[in-house]
Scaffold this active site. Structure first.
Site, short mmCIF file in Angstrom:
data_model
loop_
_atom_site.label_atom_id
_atom_site.label_comp_id
_atom_site.label_asym_id
_atom_site.label_seq_id
_atom_site.Cartn_x
_atom_site.Cartn_y
_atom_site.Cartn_z
N ASP A 135 0.89 -1.43 -0.04
CA ASP A 135 0.13 -0.08 0.07
C ASP A 135 0.84 1.29 0.10
O ASP A 135 0.34 2.37 0.31
CB ASP A 135 -0.86 0.04 1.17
CG ASP A 135 -0.39 0.02 2.63
OD1 ASP A 135 1.04 0.11 2.59
OD2 ASP A 135 -1.05 0.20 3.63
N HIS A 137 3.36 2.10 2.04
CA HIS A 137 3.73 2.53 3.48
C HIS A 137 5.31 2.31 3.53
O HIS A 137 5.93 1.51 2.84
CB HIS A 137 3.36 1.73 4.83
CG HIS A 137 3.61 0.45 4.74
ND1 HIS A 137 2.39 -0.74 4.78
CD2 HIS A 137 4.87 -0.30 4.98
CE1 HIS A 137 3.05 -1.60 4.97
NE2 HIS A 137 4.61 -1.54 5.15
N GLU A 142 1.47 4.45 7.11
CA GLU A 142 0.46 3.95 6.20
C GLU A 142 -0.30 4.94 5.72
O GLU A 142 -0.01 6.15 5.87
CB GLU A 142 -0.85 3.19 7.10
CG GLU A 142 -0.28 2.10 8.13
CD GLU A 142 -0.11 0.83 7.14
OE1 GLU A 142 0.05 0.88 5.96
OE2 GLU A 142 -0.28 -0.30 7.72
C1 F6R Z 1 9.72 -3.20 8.56
C2 F6R Z 1 9.02 -1.84 7.70
C3 F6R Z 1 8.08 -1.96 6.66
C4 F6R Z 1 8.51 -3.33 5.66
C5 F6R Z 1 7.45 -3.38 4.61
C6 F6R Z 1 7.83 -4.44 3.42
O1 F6R Z 1 10.69 -2.58 9.46
O2 F6R Z 1 9.15 -0.88 8.13
O3 F6R Z 1 7.89 -0.97 5.99
O4 F6R Z 1 9.74 -2.72 5.01
O5 F6R Z 1 6.04 -3.64 5.12
O6 F6R Z 1 7.84 -5.56 4.20
P1 F6R Z 1 8.54 -6.85 3.28
O7 F6R Z 1 10.04 -6.64 3.04
O8 F6R Z 1 8.48 -7.88 4.30
O9 F6R Z 1 7.75 -7.11 2.16
#
Ligand code: F6R
Length: 258
Positions: A135, A137, A142
């Site tokens: 999304d 973030h 968010e």
């Molecule tokens: C984790 C964080 C999140 C992840 C994001 C992607 O510390 O801040 O923003 O980077 O949710 O997650 P993955 O890499 O597991 O797809």
């Protein structure tokens, strides 16, 4: 913004090269550490270099991005535990050199304030590693987050809780609803930001980040205002980029300092 489209297996080494160059110039550098799947190859590559004696983080410090609210210390999905297992325990940071927001503090507001103060006292973050949510973030900012936000309590989007259920044995209900997260304004103060996105699921978020209008609807777009951002993506995550051919061309013709 530099956009590098490459195969997933090269991403870890490319970012580890940047970390090695930074530490050579500044052994006491401050690293910003994301958790999740995206940075794992980076951590593998750095750990391999440390094991071979090519690199040391003995004087470096680190700050994680975010933490779930309410998980007890040692919980396998607590980000503090995750970063310890995935990275800290595999390299030679000094004890206590890596900090994380305290998601189980009695006073969460104070914990956020203390975290901002600790980053400032360390001199700010030299190199921030980021993943990106489907999304859009970054950290746990968010959609709808203030582009100037600081470390604070946030409510996770249902999409993020569904995405992260894989770290909770597939049980969405077990994913906490609240988190502490560095704000977008906090992240924007890092001197160099390196964002990694792989897989088709990230394609729309990467398109918005690189080519979309800057908007709280896609929080990662705030990075368009940062002077030193490197985005590393595989072909799948790059598949919605209108400028993909240009980015491949600019990387093939990158200017290498002699
Ligand atoms: C984790 C964080 C999140 C992840 C994001 C992607 O510390 O801040 O923003 O980077 O949710 O997650 P993955 O890499 O597991 O797809």
């Amino acid at each position: 913004m530099d956009v590098i489209i490459t195969d997933e297996s090269s991403i870890g080494d490319l970012v580890a090269d940047d970390i090695a160059a930074l530490l050579q110039q500044k052994p006491h550098a401050v690293l910003g550490l994301a958790t999740g799947s995206s940075p794992l190859r980076i951590y593998d590559s750095v750990a391999t270099r440390v094991a071979r004696g090519e690199l040391s983080l003995a004087q470096a410090r680190g700050f994680t991005l975010d933490e779930y609210v309410g998980l007890p210390d040692g919980h396998p999905s607590q980000y503090r535990t995750v970063i310890d297992n995935d990275f800290v325990s595999r390299v030679d940071f000094a004890p206590g050199a890596v900090r994380a927001p305290r998601g189980n503090a009695a006073d969460l507001g104070q914990a956020c304030h203390d975290y901002e103060a600790a980053i400032r006292a360390a001199g700010g973050i030299d190199l921030q590693i980021l993943g990106i949510g489907t999304d859009g973030h970054i950290a746990f900012n968010e959609p709808g987050s203030s582009l100037a936000s600081r470390t604070r309590v946030k409510t996770l989007a249902e999409q993020t809780r569904r995405d992260n259920a894989r770290f909770f044995d597939g049980d969405v209900a077990a994913v906490p609803i609240h988190c502490l997260t560095q704000g977008l304004g906090t992240i924007m103060e890092a001197r160099h930001i390196v964002l990694v996105g792989t897989g088709l699921g990230k394609a729309e978020a990467i398109h918005q980040l690189v080519e979309g209008p800057v908007s709280a609807l896609w929080p990662a777009t705030v990075l368009q205002h940062h002077p030193h951002v490197t985005v590393l993506v595989d072909d799948a995550a790059a598949s919605r980029l209108q400028l993909a051919d240009y980015f491949r061309y600019t990387y093939a013709h990158r200017y290498l300092v002699q």
